[in-house]
Enzyme design. Structure first.
Site, mmCIF file in Angstrom:
data_model
loop_
_atom_site.group_PDB
_atom_site.id
_atom_site.type_symbol
_atom_site.label_atom_id
_atom_site.label_comp_id
_atom_site.label_asym_id
_atom_site.label_seq_id
_atom_site.Cartn_x
_atom_site.Cartn_y
_atom_site.Cartn_z
ATOM 1 N N HIS B 25 27.041 90.174 27.639
ATOM 2 C CA HIS B 25 26.910 89.142 26.766
ATOM 3 C C HIS B 25 28.436 88.197 27.026
ATOM 4 O O HIS B 25 28.234 87.107 27.086
ATOM 5 C CB HIS B 25 26.763 89.487 25.309
ATOM 6 C CG HIS B 25 27.122 88.377 24.376
ATOM 7 N ND1 HIS B 25 25.878 88.223 23.567
ATOM 8 C CD2 HIS B 25 27.938 87.649 23.834
ATOM 9 C CE1 HIS B 25 26.223 87.095 22.860
ATOM 10 N NE2 HIS B 25 27.612 86.817 22.846
ATOM 11 N N GLU B 26 29.370 88.945 27.037
ATOM 12 C CA GLU B 26 30.691 88.201 27.337
ATOM 13 C C GLU B 26 30.858 87.721 28.676
ATOM 14 O O GLU B 26 31.401 86.487 28.699
ATOM 15 C CB GLU B 26 31.834 89.501 26.952
ATOM 16 C CG GLU B 26 31.991 89.744 25.492
ATOM 17 C CD GLU B 26 31.934 88.923 24.442
ATOM 18 O OE1 GLU B 26 32.474 87.601 24.732
ATOM 19 O OE2 GLU B 26 31.405 88.958 23.411
ATOM 20 N N HIS B 29 29.026 84.263 28.703
ATOM 21 C CA HIS B 29 29.886 83.283 28.465
ATOM 22 C C HIS B 29 30.810 82.963 29.415
ATOM 23 O O HIS B 29 31.067 81.613 29.821
ATOM 24 C CB HIS B 29 30.836 83.620 27.106
ATOM 25 C CG HIS B 29 30.090 83.955 25.962
ATOM 26 N ND1 HIS B 29 29.290 83.064 25.523
ATOM 27 C CD2 HIS B 29 30.249 84.823 24.981
ATOM 28 C CE1 HIS B 29 29.096 83.159 24.168
ATOM 29 N NE2 HIS B 29 29.492 84.418 23.822
ATOM 30 N N ASP B 101 27.371 82.607 17.895
ATOM 31 C CA ASP B 101 27.227 81.335 18.808
ATOM 32 C C ASP B 101 26.316 80.534 18.264
ATOM 33 O O ASP B 101 26.402 79.282 18.647
ATOM 34 C CB ASP B 101 26.707 82.362 20.127
ATOM 35 C CG ASP B 101 27.697 83.234 20.783
ATOM 36 O OD1 ASP B 101 28.966 83.218 20.204
ATOM 37 O OD2 ASP B 101 27.356 84.092 21.534
#
Lengths: 258, 258, 258, 258, 258, 258
Positions: B25-26, B29, B101
């Protein structure tokens, strides 16, 4: 709070790109306002930031006014949208800086339709409760004042009015793109241009003619002028802005910093 | 309450699966943000949990900013949706962790359409009352500000803008799936990756090149950096988030524990 | 109030029919929850009434969880609807006892669509104001956040999600009707069944095998376990239930006595 | 206030026509309730006015109940509409006296659809905010909980459920018109009929058989029974009536005097 | 305030035209009320102004009433609209004086449909929250209670009911135009007509027969009668008017002076 | 505040153009009002500013009035729109100065339809809650009182009524354009014209005839007359304006200065 925080912000430096965008934005206001017959004359254009404003264009009426015509409201809206129109023309991109302009234009168009009976389609009546006295009980009443069909017509008319003002501004700037480019460069250098200098430059005078060498040093924006503009700005917190002032006073380029 | 409960939570252990989801997930980004020209550069990526955040990606602008362009808002939204897009790509499954988000992206898209006049279809006007001053009487007014037809158009535009950002993120990650896999594994091991390390890894450098043996021990996230990120995070409780910060600061992976 | 009134209610006797309905209802939860891969494992099933609950099924996650997947939410909803589905299957009649289950399922489906972006049709955005901070002024704002068309799509998606969970539960119970009948009779006799006993019975073991004679006396539900369940139950008064808990903790059969 | 004003009202005399309407209304409740398998048994029928009630029919469950089935709710609604149905059948006219019955029936049908998932068309979910805790902030939230299309479906289902109950009542009374006429005349004379007397009369026994001469004098409605009924009546001020009681307790014929 | 200002107003003189309109208006009420079988009998007609009322027609039931039939409500509405119908018939013009009548008729029709289940199309249920207890929290709830489609049907039914009452009144007055003209002239002269005098005049008796010379002097409206009417009027401030009183008591012709 | 600021404003000078617009606007009111049979007679016309009013036309009824007819309301609305109609006819442009007129006309048309049953299409009923007692709890109730379809019909009727009044005014002024021009010039010179002078000028008398030389000096508007007009103006702050006064009293030309 905003006032206290002000000085601190001034120490921050705008990027060259932002100064350029601001210069074009302010000159968009000024050129459209100058060329439309029913907008207040331009008094000063500046990219020296004041509070939340990255730049400002001050326009002042030539005399006290008690009545505002539909033509004046239309031209003032076009002037107010001149900043956004200049950004679109030059950079093919838009920024968050025009949000205050959009609020003014929306409020003016809404009042033309809902308070001043200036939409022929909707006729000589008012719509909605007057919001001038928000705490008089009546305000808590949530009964709708008109049907959703009328709400749609109001939206259509507001959209038409705003769109026409936007096209007026875009058309003028397209025709004056040369002047817009030239004077923006001058504004970047000098940071502030007074009314007579602006008119002379727009008439095609060269910077050398307009700013003789012995006057070259940029004068600080005079406290008096700032005060006057500020005084008009002081009218903004009113709940119901007077449409006659929608674009008058100062059309600012807003920072999105709090 | 949340702050007091904080330490207690840290003693709980995330499962390996959750750490893996968080790492992807990170990095979703980070990779999308790095490759889009108008998003702020990535400063740090981490899966060390802080408060409610299971991981975070800090991005910082290269200079102070006063204006935000439409392109910057679009790229920032794509970066913000990069986490969800990575989950979809890798696990073909999605989690509750992206809710923060989604809130940011919705708020940004809404402001683009309703405050900044960035939808051509709806034009250069604002919609709805400004919610910046919630206790000034006017707020209690429940008269609708626009018709349901306009509400539909606003919804359509928000959906279009969010969907485009989502597809931008998905497309980039699909092309960079190899890098996403590789660096996620490294992040799982090292827990935190700094900006220059991230760029080097994305350029294809091996972990051995990027992390020389004598520096191998993972450094604690410096208080200063955490402070800075935290300071930006501190802006979140504001009623009306500034869109320029929508994806900047820290894009976190949220736990659904209270 | 409810707590004070509690003891008094316990003195009232449930009818045999109500005990039977409750037994099938609780085993509906338990069997569906056990057979779906992403629902929390069943910890205990009981028809001993506690407060307003006529019976309860406690399920506990195998480890602490920070993220919840869409599959987990779907399976948990199916487990929660297992009680209602069992009533329909066995009695071809439904009761008021499932209202609490329906509330949980509705809330979960709503959050999947409105908070977690888990509807592909509506996309990765949020809908509506966050109701987490009800007294922060903004809450009094009644401006609609989305159009009625989007409200319709949200309703359609919630309906689809709930209906799929309901069908999942109904299908499983139809296939396991024999086990449902058998174990319901055992639950009627023993009043409480522990996790390992439940699994053994579902695997086809006979009551004699599962409950050896020397252990025959029904043990009181241990305080510790009740406490734990109760602690999770304690989370219910929160304004915004965490979806990860929607079916976890205790799925109760509710009395419609106040 | 109502209690204080009570004695004064008792001194006023109901007209013969009103006593007749009331007798038919109450027997409409009693006959429908007696003949439907899932309504609570009739305990007493009376046209002695109490407070605002011109007459009353008390029905009591045979045992304590914790769960209510859909069939019980349907039959109870039919019993509650039996008073109105009797007025229509006999007088081809309706009065204001049934308004309290209509409120109960509407509330029950609404809860069946919105709280208990008893409409197959709308499925196993709840609709609307729970109004049980009106001062917990959330209540002030006026965001709609469902679209107008769903509101339409809810209305359709409520209408269908109420209409079916009404037709059930009308059909039964049409078939039992003879008994309705006969027993109404007896009720007019005796003012109160106990459960066993009512059943005997409905079974075709003559008044002479049911009321032997030595018992002829009308007994006052016993304080104890009145108390019990009154105690159940006492539940009415609750914000959210329990559907299981919708027709139970006392179905009154209401005066429209305040 | 209104009471204090009262005497002052009495000193102002109504124009002859207004006295004429008022006389016809009041006799419109009286004639329609007298000829419809289910309206309360006329007690007195007067054009002596009282407070805000320019004239009044008092009608009183023949006995105490606890129930009101649909026919009574319909006839009472027709009587209430008799004043407006007389203005239309005679002057082909209408005035502001009937606004109070229109309010009563609207409220009655609304209650017939929404509280008393007297519309076959909408069936035996209630609509909307009971507004009898405005401060019990629930009142603040703005969740709609029914869909806009049902709101439309309610409006249609109210319109139909009001229109039928209006046509009933118009038809009667058209047939009795001669009597309306004759008695209006007598009312102009005598200012007040008692019940028996009114009936005699309507039966075709001459003024000489009805008012023998020795009784010629106009008697003041007796305090007692005024008190009684006033006492019924005293019911008006109640939040929810009882429909049985909608046209009873006094049907006034209202001045639009405050 | 406004009163204190008053004197200061008087020192500001209206432009010649604004005085001209005001003269035409006021004479628009006066000529339309004079020629319509059911509007109150013109008492005085002036362009001497008072408070926010740049000019005013005072009309007074010939006698006290208790009832207002539909014809009177229609003619008064036409008179009120006469100012706007004169601006359109003469300048082919409109100003913000008529907003107060539009409010009056809208309120009158709304009351005709919603309070006085003067729309045949909508019939003899009222719509919406009476807003006369805003703090009596009931007011907080936001349940809609009628459907959106009825809201549309109300809007249609208001539009039709206002449009007809506007056309009546426009037609009269087109026919009397000569008189409008002539008398406007005289009003510009003399600033105030009394009723008899106005009638004489409209009858074609020359200024020399109407204003003999020895009376030439403009008299100050007498305190008494101003007081009387002011006394009627004093009625404006009332929450619910009486329609009978909608155009009576003073029809002002409003400045848009605060």
């Amino acid at each position: 709070m905003r006032v206290i925080a002000g000085p601190e912000k001034k120490s921050r430096v705008m990027s060259e790109k932002e100064r350029l965008v601001t210069a074009y934005h302010e000159l968009g206001h000024a050129i459209v306002g100058h060329l439309l017959p029913n907008a207040d004359p331009v008094h000063k254009v500046s990219i020296i930031s004041r509070g939340q404003a990255l730049g400002y264009t001050i326009s002042l009426p030539t005399e006290d006014k008690f009545l505002t015509t539909r033509a004046e409201l239309n031209d003032t809206m076009a002037m107010t949208l001149g900043g956004r129109a200049a950004e679109e023309l030059i950079f093919e991109e838009i920024t968050t800086g025009a949000s205050n302009d959009l609020e003014k234009v929306t409020e003016t168009a809404k009042q033309m339709v809902m308070r001043f009976g200036m939409s022929e389609r909707l006729g000589p009546r008012v719509f909605g409760h007057d919001r001038g006295q928000p705490f008089l009980g009546r305000e808590f009443n949530s009964e709708p004042d008109y049907s959703d069909e009328v709400a749609r017509e109001i939206d259509d008319e507001i959209r038409r009015i705003v769109e026409e003002a936007h096209q007026t501004a875009a058309k003028i700037l397209k025709e004056k793109k040369g002047e817009l480019d030239t004077i923006s460069q001058i504004l970047l250098e000098r940071e502030t241009i007074e009314a007579d200098e602006f008119v002379a430059l727009l008439d095609g005078k060269s910077p050398e003619e307009v700013f003789p060498p012995d006057e070259e040093e940029t004068e600080e924006p005079s406290e008096a002028a700032a005060e006057k503009g500020s005084a008009r700005e002081g009218a903004r917190p009113r709940v119901q802005p007077k449409p006659g002032l929608a674009g008058g006073g100062a059309a600012e380029m807003r920072s999105d910093e709090p």
